[in-house]
Design an enzyme around this catalytic site. Structure first.
Site, PDB file in Angstrom:
ATOM      1  N   SER A 104      -0.195 -71.846 115.289  1.00 17.87           N
ATOM      2  CA  SER A 104       0.536 -72.202 114.440  1.00 17.87           C
ATOM      3  C   SER A 104       0.046 -73.563 113.651  1.00 17.87           C
ATOM      4  O   SER A 104       0.248 -73.863 112.588  1.00 17.87           O
ATOM      5  CB  SER A 104       1.825 -72.557 114.926  1.00 17.87           C
ATOM      6  OG  SER A 104       2.487 -71.230 115.274  1.00 17.87           O
ATOM      7  N   SER A 151      14.870 -67.278 103.946  1.00 14.12           N
ATOM      8  CA  SER A 151      14.102 -65.882 103.408  1.00 14.12           C
ATOM      9  C   SER A 151      14.435 -65.950 101.922  1.00 14.12           C
ATOM     10  O   SER A 151      13.954 -65.213 101.413  1.00 14.12           O
ATOM     11  CB  SER A 151      14.960 -64.780 103.798  1.00 14.12           C
ATOM     12  OG  SER A 151      14.754 -64.518 105.305  1.00 14.12           O
ATOM     13  N   TRP A 175      12.271 -76.692 110.129  1.00 13.76           N
ATOM     14  CA  TRP A 175      11.455 -75.813 110.867  1.00 13.76           C
ATOM     15  C   TRP A 175       9.907 -76.027 110.612  1.00 13.76           C
ATOM     16  O   TRP A 175       9.484 -75.253 110.077  1.00 13.76           O
ATOM     17  CB  TRP A 175      12.087 -74.415 110.827  1.00 13.76           C
ATOM     18  CG  TRP A 175      13.238 -74.112 111.424  1.00 13.76           C
ATOM     19  CD1 TRP A 175      14.440 -73.764 110.666  1.00 13.76           C
ATOM     20  CD2 TRP A 175      13.675 -74.518 112.900  1.00 13.76           C
ATOM     21  NE1 TRP A 175      15.525 -73.597 111.701  1.00 13.76           N
ATOM     22  CE2 TRP A 175      15.244 -73.890 112.650  1.00 13.76           C
ATOM     23  CE3 TRP A 175      12.983 -74.425 114.039  1.00 13.76           C
ATOM     24  CZ2 TRP A 175      15.857 -74.003 113.857  1.00 13.76           C
ATOM     25  CZ3 TRP A 175      13.724 -74.438 114.915  1.00 13.76           C
ATOM     26  CH2 TRP A 175      15.156 -74.293 115.047  1.00 13.76           C
ATOM     27  N   THR A 177       6.581 -77.090 110.911  1.00 11.89           N
ATOM     28  CA  THR A 177       5.427 -77.077 112.188  1.00 11.89           C
ATOM     29  C   THR A 177       4.373 -78.352 111.697  1.00 11.89           C
ATOM     30  O   THR A 177       4.290 -78.531 110.447  1.00 11.89           O
ATOM     31  CB  THR A 177       4.526 -75.885 112.103  1.00 11.89           C
ATOM     32  OG1 THR A 177       5.592 -74.805 112.660  1.00 11.89           O
ATOM     33  CG2 THR A 177       3.379 -75.994 113.057  1.00 11.89           C
ATOM     34  N   GLU A 376       7.162 -66.908 108.386  1.00 13.46           N
ATOM     35  CA  GLU A 376       6.505 -66.290 107.601  1.00 13.46           C
ATOM     36  C   GLU A 376       7.104 -64.947 106.998  1.00 13.46           C
ATOM     37  O   GLU A 376       6.478 -64.062 106.711  1.00 13.46           O
ATOM     38  CB  GLU A 376       5.170 -66.201 108.067  1.00 13.46           C
ATOM     39  CG  GLU A 376       4.389 -67.350 108.498  1.00 13.46           C
ATOM     40  CD  GLU A 376       4.486 -68.445 107.797  1.00 13.46           C
ATOM     41  OE1 GLU A 376       4.651 -68.501 106.550  1.00 13.46           O
ATOM     42  OE2 GLU A 376       4.034 -69.318 108.261  1.00 13.46           O
ATOM     43  N   GLY A 377       8.440 -64.660 107.245  1.00 21.39           N
ATOM     44  CA  GLY A 377       8.942 -63.392 106.700  1.00 21.39           C
ATOM     45  C   GLY A 377       9.641 -62.721 107.809  1.00 21.39           C
ATOM     46  O   GLY A 377       8.958 -62.360 108.835  1.00 21.39           O
ATOM     47  N   PHE A 396      16.748 -56.084  97.062  1.00 15.92           N
ATOM     48  CA  PHE A 396      17.435 -57.420  97.598  1.00 15.92           C
ATOM     49  C   PHE A 396      17.627 -58.316  96.179  1.00 15.92           C
ATOM     50  O   PHE A 396      17.343 -59.497  96.478  1.00 15.92           O
ATOM     51  CB  PHE A 396      16.448 -58.021  98.582  1.00 15.92           C
ATOM     52  CG  PHE A 396      14.866 -58.119  98.279  1.00 15.92           C
ATOM     53  CD1 PHE A 396      14.449 -59.464  97.943  1.00 15.92           C
ATOM     54  CD2 PHE A 396      14.228 -57.110  98.780  1.00 15.92           C
ATOM     55  CE1 PHE A 396      13.113 -59.359  97.652  1.00 15.92           C
ATOM     56  CE2 PHE A 396      12.547 -57.310  98.528  1.00 15.92           C
ATOM     57  CZ  PHE A 396      12.437 -58.377  97.964  1.00 15.92           C
TER      58      PHE A 396
END
Length: 397
Positions: A104, A151, A175, A177, A376-377, A396
């Site tokens: 990551s 999302s 979140w 990194t 990443e989804g 969606f």
């Protein structure tokens, strides 16, 4: 002229399909260099780092990875290695075989922060940041996700307003990194012109980052919340080449490709542990690998692992040819992470109670992959991307 005959083919339990034959000598050189580095610099310490929930010496590790050419390695110029996408994938495979947190670090540095600057930044931004980032002297982060918007990044609340010749950014990101160790943050914000990206030096007044506590996954990784409280930036901090969500989403697609390979590294580590354990652990007077049910588990793990590696290699070849589609990346991420988790869980059953011990890598990889499954989804988002591609109907929106 006579060609030297090939050595007779032999079955390798760790490469049952002979996938090494697909690789060039240069491919193997990149892979082997990173495998040796991970064996020396990560594997002896990762259990302790994971248990403590720390990644000590991250800046030194970043510089060492820069020396290997692993940071932004498929980018060209600015000190980047200019390697192939297959070679980048092999590096992700080896890093995640050590730990998802290390992969990551490299993915966010190269496929998100550096990729965004390389593709969408100005010449001045590229020259300022990319050489130092390629060398690991500067760590970068990529700030898209927010506390209430994961999302659906179109709902982001972080905004940038013009104030004279400057931009002023306000908002929160979650979140992230590398967030608290980054020297530059690529921050995406809503503006009157649509969503735009900004290269934000993290020593700018109003910028702060705090690590997120109590993680039970990706524990050997720096994960942070960012706060932008009236961060004032000059006009040239904006990335000129990105407008709208297409910019950050293209970066995510590049990072997802690395995950397609990386997840198979975690799965490979678990499979190898289960195979060795099955050969040496005795019950009822003989190794458990001699029992039919254990052999069935090992066979199924091997099949899914090497199907996933074939898929990853195929996508890498397409990416090198400039023919990889975002839907195909979703195909790879959905399949390989999902199968990697199943391989880890099956390996845990082969190890029995020992499977939950950090003396073995299985539970650590399984817990890490729960995060990889989401970032990443999510599974659901990639299913819907494929569903739309298959049917032509958007479920969606």
């Amino acid at each position: 002229m006579f060609e030297e005959p090939l050595a007779p083919a032999r079955f390798d339990p760790l490469d049952p399909l002979g996938l090494d034959d697909l690789l060039t000598g240069e491919d193997r050189a990149f892979r082997d260099a990173v495998r040796v580095w991970a064996g020396d610099r990560v594997l002896p310490y990762i259990t302790d780092w994971y248990e403590r929930g720390e990644l000590p010496g991250i800046r030194e590790l970043a510089r060492e990875l820069g020396g290997l050419g692993a940071l932004g390695m498929s980018l060209k110029g600015y000190g980047c290695a200019g390697a192939s996408q297959v070679q980048y994938g092999l590096v992700c495979l080896e890093l995640e075989a050590a730990d998802s947190g290390i992969r990551s670090l490299v993915s966010v540095q190269g496929s998100l922060a550096m990729y965004a600057l390389h593709r969408f930044g100005s010449d001045e931004q590229r020259g300022r940041w990319l050489p130092a980032m390629a060398a690991g002297e500067v760590i970068g982060c990529f700030a898209l996700t927010e506390p209430d918007h994961g999302s659906d990044p179109s709902g982001m609340r972080t905004h940038a307003r013009r104030d004279g010749g400057d931009w002023v950014l306000t908002g929160r990101k979650m979140w992230i990194t590398n967030g608290s160790v980054a020297g530059v943050a690529v921050v995406w914000a809503r503006t009157d012109e649509g969503i735009r990206g900004f290269a934000v030096p993290t020593d700018t007044p109003g910028f702060s980052a705090v690590d997120i506590p109590h993680k039970w996954s990706l524990r050997a990784s720096v994960t942070s919340e960012l706060v932008l409280d009236g961060v004032r930036l000059p006009a040239d901090a904006m990335l000129p080449g990105a407008r709208g969500l297409r910019g950050p989403l293209s970066c995510l697609s590049h990072a997802r490709y690395g995950i397609v390979w990386g997840a198979m590294g975690a799965a490979r580590s678990c499979f190898a542990s289960a195979l060795e354990y099955a050969r040496t652990r005795e019950q009822f007077g003989r190794p458990i690998g001699g029992f039919q049910l254990t052999q069935a588990k090992l066979a199924d793990m091997a099949v899914e692992l090497h199907k996933g590696l074939l898929l990853a290699h195929h996508l890498g070849v397409r990416m090198d040819a400039g023919r990889l589609l975002p839907e195909q990346v979703s195909f790879g991420k959905l399949n390989n992470v999902r199968e990697a988790i199943e391989i880890c869980r099956t390996a845990r059953t082969v190890l029995g109670a020992n499977g939950i011990s950090l003396e073995y890598p299985v539970m650590r990889h399984a817990a890490n992959l729960e995060s990889v499954l989401t970032y990443e989804g999510t599974v659901e988002m990639h299913q819907l991307v494929l569903g739309k591609a298959l049917t032509g109907l958007d479920a969606f929106r």
